[in-house]
Design a protein around this motif. Structure first.
Motif, short mmCIF file in Angstrom:
data_model
loop_
_atom_site.label_atom_id
_atom_site.label_comp_id
_atom_site.label_asym_id
_atom_site.label_seq_id
_atom_site.Cartn_x
_atom_site.Cartn_y
_atom_site.Cartn_z
N MET A 2 0.63 -0.72 0.11
CA MET A 2 -0.62 0.13 0.01
C MET A 2 0.77 1.22 0.37
SD MET A 2 -3.11 0.59 3.20
CE MET A 2 -3.88 2.47 2.42
N THR A 3 1.06 2.24 -0.98
CA THR A 3 1.28 3.63 -0.62
C THR A 3 1.11 4.88 -0.25
OG1 THR A 3 0.10 4.39 -2.84
CG2 THR A 3 2.55 2.67 -2.93
N ILE A 4 1.02 6.06 0.59
CA ILE A 4 0.72 7.03 0.70
C ILE A 4 -0.18 7.55 -0.34
CG2 ILE A 4 1.80 8.60 2.45
CD1 ILE A 4 1.03 6.07 3.71
N ALA B 244 1.23 -0.88 8.37
CA ALA B 244 2.05 -0.04 8.53
C ALA B 244 1.90 1.77 7.85
CB ALA B 244 3.29 -0.46 8.15
N LYS B 245 0.88 1.34 7.19
CA LYS B 245 0.37 2.60 5.74
C LYS B 245 -0.46 3.31 6.52
CE LYS B 245 4.17 2.85 2.83
NZ LYS B 245 4.71 1.14 3.22
N THR B 246 -1.37 2.17 7.19
CA THR B 246 -2.55 2.64 7.91
C THR B 246 -1.93 4.34 8.53
OG1 THR B 246 -3.78 1.20 7.01
CG2 THR B 246 -4.61 2.57 8.84
N ASP B 247 -1.13 3.32 9.76
CA ASP B 247 -0.43 3.35 10.18
C ASP B 247 -0.31 4.81 10.88
OD1 ASP B 247 0.56 4.93 13.73
OD2 ASP B 247 2.02 3.04 13.71
N GLU B 248 0.56 5.76 9.55
CA GLU B 248 1.25 6.18 9.01
C GLU B 248 0.65 7.58 9.05
OE1 GLU B 248 4.33 8.12 5.49
OE2 GLU B 248 3.91 5.73 5.99
N ALA C 91 -12.55 1.01 8.15
CA ALA C 91 -11.17 1.26 8.84
C ALA C 91 -9.95 2.26 8.78
CB ALA C 91 -10.23 0.05 8.03
N ASN C 92 -10.79 3.02 8.00
CA ASN C 92 -9.28 4.37 8.35
C ASN C 92 -9.91 5.27 8.94
OD1 ASN C 92 -8.65 7.39 7.67
ND2 ASN C 92 -6.93 6.67 6.36
N TYR C 93 -10.90 5.19 8.88
CA TYR C 93 -11.50 6.49 10.21
C TYR C 93 -11.67 6.30 11.51
CZ TYR C 93 -16.44 5.62 9.48
OH TYR C 93 -17.61 4.96 9.00
#
Length: 906
Positions: free
Chosen positions: A63-65, A108-112, A146-148
């Protein structure tokens, strides 16, 4: 066995090295060690290998930012504050994501990215008053919830005292969101009474740590109710953060505002001091002036602003899956847009989906996987336009084929060992709940016939079983769609696959029809029949087959209706989508438009642009003209809108069918060819026709002004297009490329036309089903030119560089078709494409009694055109379009897509 395999999967995942990608050997090694434990002795080699393959697939997901736009004057606060923040809620949510089999790179990308979002909120410890307004642009079914939920956890850790989530406008959507929040943040089944022991009702994150349970004032069964809420509770008295998940409903919002003010407002100021975060899920839904009840929608918007205004310190974050959010395009003027309190003036963040996401780009642009099937047999049985009295006598063959594909697909999943997994099919074919119920009953009757025959004869030897016509039809579907899996293996599990399938309606009148949680062990197999509730927000777990038969006038919100987007690990090759060819065309079109705006956002990030500048870009995008026109229908007002044509492609998809227009347009094409000939412009033969270079702009302008455009082809209206070109005729649009489109060969000899002074082999196009004696709709896909035409005239090295950049951006080695939009950025000159078409009659339209075969010009060259505009260096790159209410009514029809009335009970 499924539960045991999941435990083995979780433990193996935690035992693998966190910093390097494990090899297949390392994965199988840790699984082998764990199988030595007494709890895993029941797992055999076959099931252990299945766990290993699941882990391999998950570990390969990346996954990318995404991009972000931020106002330059904001002072970052989160990095320094982290030293004093206890990440309690986030850390248990992180463990929950591991348990839910999220890929490690995705976590990891969700954390970021959630750090990014929370960092762009205000510091909750900062004294007020302050406010922040932002927007997060995701993808449909890509994990916005999941993100919010992660944002909520981190905001609570940072010190936000109240979080309000405004979910869908129907109860089932709100309830589903509440369940997700229960699992990901609260850690408690809110439907249970708060009685008994500490662990009664503990779910989700609560299983990792049940302490510090957030306060909640809504539950997974019922929305907010003042009568059911303890009037003595004050936010300042709570030692934990509090959360509400509410419907986007005027009654609910009114009750929440009154309750909060009555019990929490400070004396004198009448404002609430506790810092508040408001998450507006589906922020483009029920915004300003987007439904038939304009007043109610405006009230919702004003109530959201009133709710925010009740707090001294507040943050608003709107989540949407489309950059065409109404917050950008609905306000009457640009000043009104920027002055609107919900405008994301502080930040806009674009979320990139994980690499295993199957979205619009893969399905409708790349056509990988190839899952689309066209519906062509519905009009006699299930017409697109019908009333609530419509009777269902039998089902179209295409729907029966979709049902059989669902049964076969489920059987293949059983063969693959995917027992106990949810399997769903969607049928979205009517906006009326009465028709949905009749359709459900007919599907249920036909499904039961298949079940009964499979139960009786499915176990017979191959030849004998095929004597049963129902099994023979399943076999034919297997041959057509799924022949990679051996039939004997499928036949062996046909009864097991078909027997559990239920048919349910999902709408505002149904309740509990999709109880996935109640079937967590066995898996729910369901055919869901519905309308609006299946069109927005609601998630169908394990969705494999979709049958979508809805009016394409809703093209601006088609993305939200695409429940088939999402994650299909282990069965994406079994997914199928049936829809009309016209809807397929609209999806293709809007996919390109949305990806174009996402690309603009990425480019703007590099240029340090602001949310305001992106809002202006969205507002001037050509497609907002159609969207806004439909939204403003019924207002009785003429629509005046400024549109930018730079870096866009327009073409005449609807043509006038009268004799004078057809003859006049052919003469205009002939005159253009003669004029170009007098300039001695160089030309070359290409695979798509004869291309002339360095054509003076005045010849193009003369052609555009002379061409008789149909009003239904809104973006090609001659006056605004000519004005746009004329304003730039002395600069970037001075010299043109002109392509007279032509096939490479004419085997039958019937398509060659010499009217232009040189031979052109006409392209064949079918008259669309909506063609009449006065209007020719070119095909069903709102497209005249062939894909890839905009590559013509672009230098080869520039085209290859654009293609390489696109592959790098998408993380792919190759794709079947590149989107045309990538060539506009490197196009040296604007390109005019002139088509001389051979139109074929549409048999479906003739069957409906429409006069497709009677309009003049079916056997003559019919002229159409398109323009590929390059990017511009001119700041003021818009032109004014004027659309009257008569055009809106005739070409867009009534806005009838709010199919089921929402339940307004609070």
């Amino acid at each position: 066995m499924n539960g045991l395999m999941k435990q083995l999967e979780d433990m193996a995942s935690m035992g693998l090295p966190p910093t390097v990608l494990p090899t297949p050997v390392a994965i199988r090694g840790i699984i082998s060690q764990l199988r030595g434990l007494p709890m895993f002795t029941a797992i055999d080699d076959q099931h252990a290998e299945m766990v290993a393959r699941v882990l391999e697939e998950r570990l390969g997901i990346t996954m990318t930012i995404g991009a972000q736009l931020v106002t330059p004057d904001f002072e970052p606060w989160l990095p320094a504050a982290k030293a004093t923040i206890d990440p309690f809620y986030w850390e248990r949510y992180q463990k929950y994501l591991v348990h839910k089999s999220f890929a490690r790179d995705v976590i990891a990308k969700t954390d970021e990215v959630t750090d990014r979002i929370v960092g762009l909120l205000e510091n909750p410890s900062k004294a007020g008053p302050w406010k922040r307004r932002g927007m997060v642009v995701g993808h449909v079914q890509s994990g916005k919830t999941a993100n919010y939920t992660g944002v909520i956890c981190k905001a609570a850790d940072a010190g936000y005292r109240l979080i309000i989530v405004i979910a869908g406008i129907h109860n089932n959507l709100r309830n589903q969101t509440q369940i997700r929040i229960d699992e990901g943040f609260i850690g408690w089944d809110t439907a249970k009474k708060l009685k008994g022991s500490m662990h009664d009702g503990v779910i989700g994150v609560g299983r990792f740590d049940a302490r510090n349970r957030p306060g909640f004032f809504t539950n997974s069964i019922k929305d907010f109710s003042r009568s059911a809420t303890d009037p003595g509770i004050r936010l300042d008295d709570l030692r934990v953060p509090a959360i509400l998940v509410i419907k986007k409903n005027t009654s609910t919002l009114k009750n929440v505002i009154e309750w909060l003010k009555e019990h929490n407002a400070k004396r004198g100021t009448k404002s609430i001091s506790a810092p508040m975060l408001l998450i507006d899920d589906e922020a483009d839904n029920a915004s300003i002036n987007t439904a038939s009840d304009k007043g109610a929608i405006s009230r919702i918007n004003s109530q959201i602003r009133e709710l925010l205004g009740a707090f001294e310190r507040s943050c608003y974050v709107g989540y949407t899956a489309t950059p065409f959010a109404n917050i950008f395009i609905d306000p009457e003027t640009t000043d009104e847009m920027l002055g609107e309190d919900l405008f994301p003036s502080d930040f806009i963040i674009s979320l990139d989906p994980p690499s295993n996401y199957v979205g619009a780009t893969r399905i409708f642009a790349h056509r990988q996987p190839d899952i689309v099937r066209h519906i062509e047999d519905n009009e006699d049985l299930l017409p697109l336009v019908h009333n609530k009295e419509h009777r269902i006598g039998t089902l179209p063959d295409s729907l029966m084929e979709a049902i059989r594909s669902f049964i076969i697909g489920r059987a293949i999943r059983l063969v693959r060992g995917q027992h106990g997994q949810h399997c769903s099919m969607l049928v979205n074919a009517s906006r009326f709940t009465e028709v949905q119920e009749r359709l459900r009953n007919e599907i249920d009757a036909r499904l039961n016939e298949i079940k009964r025959n499979v139960r009786i004869d499915g176990g017979l030897p191959f030849e004998e079983a095929l004597e049963n016509p129902y099994i023979a039809e399943l076999y034919e579907t297997w041959q057509e769609e799924f022949s990679d899996t051996p039939w004997p293996e499928i036949q062996a599990v046909l009864n097991e696959a078909a027997a559990p399938i239920r048919v349910v309606t999902v709408n505002s009148r149904s309740s509990g029809a999709l109880d996935y949680d109640g079937h967590a062990r066995s898996g729910l197999s369901v055919i869901a029949v519905g309308g609006y509730s299946l069109s927005r927000g609601l998630t169908l777990e394990g969705l494999m087959v979709s049958y979508f038969l809805r009016n394409s006038k809703m093209y601006d919100t088609l993305m939200q209706m695409g429940r088939w987007f999402g994650y299909r690990g282990g069965y994406d090759d079994l997914c199928r989508l049936w829809l009309p060819e016209e809807a397929d065309g609209w999806y293709e079109h809007i996919t390109e438009a949305i990806e174009e705006l996402r690309g603009e956002l990425r480019a703007m990030e590099k240029a340090n642009a602001t949310p305001r500048e992106f809002g202006l870009r969205v507002r001037s995008h050509p497609d907002t003209l159609i969207v806004t026109a439909r939204n403003k229908m019924g207002s009785g007002k003429k629509l005046v809108k400024r549109v930018g044509l730079a870096n866009n492609f327009i073409e005449t998809t609807i043509l006038r069918a009268d004799e004078a227009s057809l003859s006049g347009n052919l003469e205009a094409a002939k005159a253009l060819a003669r004029a170009i000939d007098t300039t001695n412009a160089p030309h070359e033969s290409t695979r798509q026709g004869r291309l002339f270079l360095d054509v003076p702009v005045e010849h193009v302008l003369t052609f555009i002004r002379r061409f008789s455009n149909h009003d239904g082809s809104l973006l090609t209206l001659g006056d605004p297009v000519a004005r746009y070109i004329a304003d730039r005729a002395g600069g970037e649009l001075a010299n043109w490329q002109v392509l007279f489109a032509s096939l490479s060969s004419d085997k039958g000899g019937s398509l060659t036309c010499s009217d232009l002074g040189f031979p052109v082999i006409r392209q064949e196009r079918r008259a669309g089903v909506r063609t009449t004696a006065s209007a020719i709709h070119v095909g069903e896909k709102q497209r005249v030119a062939s894909r890839g035409v905009e590559r013509i005239g672009v230098p080869e090295d520039a085209a290859r560089a654009a293609e390489a950049g696109y592959l790098a951006q998408e993380g792919k080695a190759s794709i079947a078709n590149f989107p045309d939009l990538i060539y506009r950025a490197v196009r040296p000159n604007p390109l005019l494409i002139v088509h001389l078409l051979k139109l074929k009659a549409n048999t479906e339209a003739e069957k409906e009694g429409q006069r497709t075969g009677s309009f003049a010009g079916l056997d003559r060259p019919v002229v159409a055109w398109g323009i590929s505009f390059p990017t511009t260096g001119t700041p003021e790159n818009t032109v004014e379009y004027i659309v009257n209410t008569t055009w809106m009514r005739e070409n867009l029809g009534e806005d009838d897509e709010d199919d089921e009335p929402s339940d307004d009970t609070a």
